[in-house]
Motif scaffolding. Structure first.
Motif, PDB file in Angstrom:
ATOM      1  N   LEU A  27       0.835  -1.203   0.000  1.00 31.87           N
ATOM      2  CA  LEU A  27       0.000   0.000   0.000  1.00 31.87           C
ATOM      3  C   LEU A  27       0.867   1.250   0.000  1.00 31.87           C
ATOM      4  O   LEU A  27       0.607   2.207  -0.755  1.00 31.87           O
ATOM      5  CB  LEU A  27      -0.920   0.002   1.211  1.00 31.87           C
ATOM      6  CG  LEU A  27      -1.724   1.290   1.447  1.00 31.87           C
ATOM      7  CD1 LEU A  27      -2.699   1.540   0.294  1.00 31.87           C
ATOM      8  CD2 LEU A  27      -2.447   1.236   2.783  1.00 31.87           C
ATOM      9  N   ASP A  28       1.896   1.273   0.824  1.00 31.18           N
ATOM     10  CA  ASP A  28       2.792   2.420   0.899  1.00 31.18           C
ATOM     11  C   ASP A  28       3.426   2.705  -0.459  1.00 31.18           C
ATOM     12  O   ASP A  28       3.513   3.861  -0.895  1.00 31.18           O
ATOM     13  CB  ASP A  28       3.864   2.156   1.952  1.00 31.18           C
ATOM     14  CG  ASP A  28       4.669   3.398   2.292  1.00 31.18           C
ATOM     15  OD1 ASP A  28       4.070   4.487   2.397  1.00 31.18           O
ATOM     16  OD2 ASP A  28       5.899   3.290   2.435  1.00 31.18           O
ATOM     17  N   ASP A  29       3.850   1.647  -1.139  1.00 27.25           N
ATOM     18  CA  ASP A  29       4.444   1.814  -2.472  1.00 27.25           C
ATOM     19  C   ASP A  29       3.422   2.400  -3.449  1.00 27.25           C
ATOM     20  O   ASP A  29       3.745   3.289  -4.250  1.00 27.25           O
ATOM     21  CB  ASP A  29       4.948   0.472  -3.009  1.00 27.25           C
ATOM     22  CG  ASP A  29       6.171  -0.039  -2.269  1.00 27.25           C
ATOM     23  OD1 ASP A  29       6.841   0.768  -1.592  1.00 27.25           O
ATOM     24  OD2 ASP A  29       6.448  -1.260  -2.354  1.00 27.25           O
ATOM     25  N   ALA A  30       2.173   1.900  -3.373  1.00 26.38           N
ATOM     26  CA  ALA A  30       1.123   2.384  -4.272  1.00 26.38           C
ATOM     27  C   ALA A  30       0.792   3.853  -3.987  1.00 26.38           C
ATOM     28  O   ALA A  30       0.558   4.640  -4.914  1.00 26.38           O
ATOM     29  CB  ALA A  30      -0.133   1.524  -4.130  1.00 26.38           C
ATOM     30  N   ILE A  31       0.779   4.222  -2.714  1.00 26.21           N
ATOM     31  CA  ILE A  31       0.494   5.608  -2.341  1.00 26.21           C
ATOM     32  C   ILE A  31       1.618   6.536  -2.805  1.00 26.21           C
ATOM     33  O   ILE A  31       1.364   7.620  -3.346  1.00 26.21           O
ATOM     34  CB  ILE A  31       0.264   5.709  -0.823  1.00 26.21           C
ATOM     35  CG1 ILE A  31      -1.101   5.110  -0.467  1.00 26.21           C
ATOM     36  CG2 ILE A  31       0.346   7.158  -0.344  1.00 26.21           C
ATOM     37  CD1 ILE A  31      -1.399   5.060   1.016  1.00 26.21           C
ATOM     38  N   LYS A  32       2.848   6.110  -2.623  1.00 25.67           N
ATOM     39  CA  LYS A  32       3.976   6.926  -3.086  1.00 25.67           C
ATOM     40  C   LYS A  32       3.942   7.086  -4.603  1.00 25.67           C
ATOM     41  O   LYS A  32       4.308   8.142  -5.138  1.00 25.67           O
ATOM     42  CB  LYS A  32       5.286   6.290  -2.653  1.00 25.67           C
ATOM     43  CG  LYS A  32       5.568   6.429  -1.163  1.00 25.67           C
ATOM     44  CD  LYS A  32       6.848   5.708  -0.771  1.00 25.67           C
ATOM     45  CE  LYS A  32       7.123   5.868   0.720  1.00 25.67           C
ATOM     46  NZ  LYS A  32       8.314   5.072   1.154  1.00 25.67           N
ATOM     47  N   ALA A  33       3.498   6.040  -5.308  1.00 28.74           N
ATOM     48  CA  ALA A  33       3.447   6.085  -6.774  1.00 28.74           C
ATOM     49  C   ALA A  33       2.466   7.132  -7.291  1.00 28.74           C
ATOM     50  O   ALA A  33       2.614   7.615  -8.427  1.00 28.74           O
ATOM     51  CB  ALA A  33       3.084   4.713  -7.326  1.00 28.74           C
ATOM     52  N   VAL A  34       1.454   7.484  -6.477  1.00 25.85           N
ATOM     53  CA  VAL A  34       0.502   8.511  -6.896  1.00 25.85           C
ATOM     54  C   VAL A  34       0.801   9.857  -6.241  1.00 25.85           C
ATOM     55  O   VAL A  34      -0.016  10.780  -6.281  1.00 25.85           O
ATOM     56  CB  VAL A  34      -0.959   8.085  -6.591  1.00 25.85           C
ATOM     57  CG1 VAL A  34      -1.320   6.838  -7.371  1.00 25.85           C
ATOM     58  CG2 VAL A  34      -1.192   7.880  -5.095  1.00 25.85           C
ATOM     59  N   GLY A  35       1.978   9.960  -5.618  1.00 18.69           N
ATOM     60  CA  GLY A  35       2.392  11.218  -5.020  1.00 18.69           C
ATOM     61  C   GLY A  35       1.859  11.470  -3.631  1.00 18.69           C
ATOM     62  O   GLY A  35       1.934  12.604  -3.134  1.00 18.69           O
ATOM     63  N   GLY A  36       1.337  10.438  -2.977  1.00 18.29           N
ATOM     64  CA  GLY A  36       0.776  10.592  -1.647  1.00 18.29           C
ATOM     65  C   GLY A  36       1.739  10.184  -0.552  1.00 18.29           C
ATOM     66  O   GLY A  36       2.888   9.809  -0.804  1.00 18.29           O
TER      67      GLY A  36
END
Length: 246
Positions: free
Chosen positions: A47-56
């Motif tokens: 989840l953390d990786d996915a959030i970082k990927a969208v700039g979050g």
């Protein structure tokens, strides 16, 4: 509908998979900093990786909701770091077993009540002061149609979701003169691991993906949302109905 959650702090339980995972991701896309809680470290890291990927951005908090002391500490930790909480999404839950009531093992019944009901109450107690410090605190409590249908063999889960709705509606009544707004939501049948456990013969491709359900939930936690004490229902990937408390 575009929801702007810039500079909002959002706590999501059960965030390592399913509806919780994708709701956390949608919150991050909308600008919120997500405090993501779950037992599964690997799922939280994905989840953390996915959030970082969208700039979050996110803070990962791996723990078991059966640990009541950890829930109590969570509120204090959020206060020390941010001083408030803007959004609570109480999503985590367990199914138990699909079985006649008289055949349910005591340890199974107790676990369902511990995770679905006791932990939700403990979470409310822990974060209510933080939500009241927000200019637009929002709490979303995940429920289920099982709370109302009370189908045979679904006793523990149905009872737990009925109890959760009662908690939420009571809490909403107690805080109605504050900026805090509290809703329950029945997400409907969704393509999750819990649904596969409950209905093993079902074709999952006929069900909405949890990402689609998460998109429908986002407006319910935005600052513009003004309802409280209601149960909303997600059907066909959108909010289509709600029931007023009597």
């Amino acid at each position: 509908m575009t929801v702007n959650l810039k500079d909002r702090i959002a706590l999501v339980t059960g965030a390592s998979r399913g509806i919780g995972y994708f709701t956390a991701l949608e919150l991050a896309k909308a600008g919120a900093h997500v405090v993501a809680c779950a037992r599964t470290v690997g799922g939280l890291e994905e989840l953390d990786d996915a959030i970082k990927a969208v700039g979050g951005s996110a803070t990962l908090v791996p723990f078991d909701l059966g640990d009541m002391a950890a829930i109590d500490k969570l509120g204090g930790s959020i206060f020390e770091r941010w001083g408030k909480l803007d959004i609570l999404v109480a999503n985590a839950g367990v199914l138990g077993t699909i079985s006649p009531i008289g055949h349910v093992e005591a340890k199974v019944f107790e676990k369902v009540m511990t995770i679905n009901v006791n932990a939700t109450w403990r979470l409310i107690r822990s974060v209510e002061p933080l939500l009241l410090k927000s200019d637009a605190g929002r709490a979303l409590i995940l429920s289920s149609s099982a709370a109302h249908k009370c189908k045979p063999f679904w006793g523990p889960y149905s009872a737990s979701k009925a109890a959760v709705e009662a908690l939420a509606r009571t809490w909403a009544g107690e805080t109605q003169r504050t900026p805090l707004r509290i809703l329950c939501v029945d997400p409907g049948a969704t393509r999750t691991a819990m649904r596969a456990q409950a209905v093993p013969g079902e074709d999952p491709t006929t069900l909405p993906h949890p990402s689609e359900v998460a998109g429908a939930l986002l407006p319910l936690v935005g600052p513009e949302q003004s309802e409280t004490g209601k149960l909303f229902i997600v059907r066909d990937r959108q909010i289509v109905d709600y029931r007023m408390p009597e």
